[in-house]
Design an enzyme around this catalytic site. Structure first.
Site, short mmCIF file in Angstrom:
data_model
loop_
_atom_site.label_atom_id
_atom_site.label_comp_id
_atom_site.label_asym_id
_atom_site.label_seq_id
_atom_site.Cartn_x
_atom_site.Cartn_y
_atom_site.Cartn_z
N SER A 185 18.04 37.81 -25.50
CA SER A 185 18.87 39.22 -25.89
C SER A 185 19.91 39.71 -24.43
O SER A 185 20.01 40.21 -23.68
CB SER A 185 17.93 40.46 -25.54
OG SER A 185 16.83 39.87 -24.46
N SER A 210 23.69 45.14 -15.98
CA SER A 210 23.56 45.88 -17.43
C SER A 210 21.95 45.74 -18.63
O SER A 210 22.32 46.17 -19.30
CB SER A 210 24.30 44.05 -18.17
OG SER A 210 23.85 43.42 -17.58
N LYS A 218 14.42 29.00 -18.05
CA LYS A 218 15.14 28.77 -18.69
C LYS A 218 17.41 29.02 -18.30
O LYS A 218 17.78 28.05 -18.11
CB LYS A 218 15.26 29.69 -19.99
CG LYS A 218 15.32 31.14 -19.51
CD LYS A 218 16.67 31.93 -19.59
CE LYS A 218 16.06 33.65 -19.19
NZ LYS A 218 17.08 34.07 -18.81
N ASN A 246 23.83 32.47 -15.50
CA ASN A 246 23.24 31.13 -15.26
C ASN A 246 24.50 30.67 -15.48
O ASN A 246 24.94 29.46 -15.11
CB ASN A 246 22.33 30.79 -15.54
CG ASN A 246 21.52 32.02 -14.46
OD1 ASN A 246 21.13 32.08 -13.72
ND2 ASN A 246 20.91 33.45 -15.63
#
Length: 335
Positions: free
Chosen positions: A138, A10, A191, A256
């Site tokens: 993003s 994606s 992250k 995640n």
């Protein structure tokens, strides 16, 4: 300008769509024949983004040489664990003196190499000053929907950084350049680990207080390991640091966070992964981040607990309990 994009997930597709939207000729590398046919005939990535129409200037090919050779810029967006193999395959026909932009996130299992270290180890020195790294808050679907977005472009070469910045910047996509490659990479990789923890918290039914605590202490962990590796602390307050961390921990499109949420609801990791179309980088990154923290002698409580949950079958409820029982600390220091 002709651009090759390695990776048809994606995010790679979204970046390719953005660049094609600007008028560049973009060729996307895909392994799947039906996906290639769908992109070339119907302008739809039927596997990853079936609800969106792609620009006509975006096409797909199964031939990696065709995607890479003779292009004016290369964008690399495969899962980080596949990067080494791909670089070894393409380096014999990789064009020289053109920007190479990596959008992969992660720390390689076993070697503990950051993505930049993989590129610099696998590619000859003549390519190094043309390398750059894109990271920031993003989601792919929102890029395709032309939602205003900002990201960081990191390169050790200011010339390369500014060139890539100009190529990517558009009406709905703004870029900031930085020389801090390490900081941008550490923020973009770790992250995902914190997002797993945030998802678990949400899955267990905890509130926004808990999520805010995880984001705050998670940023502390990311900054600690970043500083140890030589990053600029200010980077972690920018798009690739705090920006990406907030989005990934709070956004419903975060893979995640979704994995963590389902773990918190009681599903096993095996059950979750069996039905996933895309890679949740945080799962592999957790193992590498845990090993790296041990190697560097850095305490990373959230990362350690996520590791135990994923790889030692620790109960998510016990993870939260043990985090709250830790020794009391002073605020304002990286501890």
């Amino acid at each position: 300008m002709k651009i090759g994009v390695i990776g048809s997930g994606s995010f790679g597709t979204a970046l390719g769509s953005l660049l094609a939207d600007k008028g560049y000729e973009v060729t996307l590398w895909c392994r799947n024949d039906s996906q290639i046919e769908s992109i070339n005939r119907n302008h739809i990535n039927n596997k990853h983004l079936p609800d969106f129409t792609l620009p006509e200037k975006l096409t797909a090919s199964k031939d990696l040489r065709t995607v890479v050779q003779g292009k004016d810029m290369i964008v690399s967006s495969p899962p980080s664990h596949a990067l080494t193999e791909i670089l070894r395959e393409i380096k014999e026909y990789l064009p020289e003196k053109v920007p190479i932009v990596s959008a992969s996130k992660g720390i390689e299992n076993g070697t503990l190499r950051l993505v930049s270290e993989i590129f610099e180890s696998e590619l000859p020195g003549k390519y190094h000053s043309y390398l750059s790294y894109l990271s920031g808050p993003s989601f792919a679907k929102e890029i395709i929907q032309k939602v205003p977005t900002i990201v960081s472009i990191a390169s050790r070469s200011e010339t390369t950084a500014r060139k890539v910045q100009e190529i990517f910047s558009f009406l709905y996509f703004r870029t900031y350049w930085t020389p801090d490659v390490i900081g941008v990479e550490v923020g973009g990789s770790l992250k995902n680990v914190i997002a797993l923890a945030a998802g678990v918290s949400d899955g267990l039914g905890f509130g926004q207080n808990t999520r805010a605590a995880l984001i705050t202490r998670g940023l502390n962990e990311i900054t600690k390991i970043g500083l140890k590796l030589g990053a600029d602390p200010m980077t972690f307050l920018g798009p690739s640091g705090m920006g990406d961390l907030i989005l990934t921990c709070c956004g419903g499109q975060s893979r995640n966070r979704t994995v963590g949420f389902r773990l918190g609801k009681g599903e096993t990791l095996e059950q979750i992964l069996s039905g996933m179309n895309e890679v949740a980088e945080g799962i592999k990154t957790t193992q590498s981040a845990y090993e790296l923290s041990q190697k560097l002698g850095i305490e990373m409580a959230i990362t350690n607990e996520v590791y135990k949950m994923l790889y030692e079958d620790k109960n998510p409820k016990e993870v939260v309990k043990d985090l709250m029982k830790r020794d009391l600390k002073r605020e304002g220091v990286l501890v």
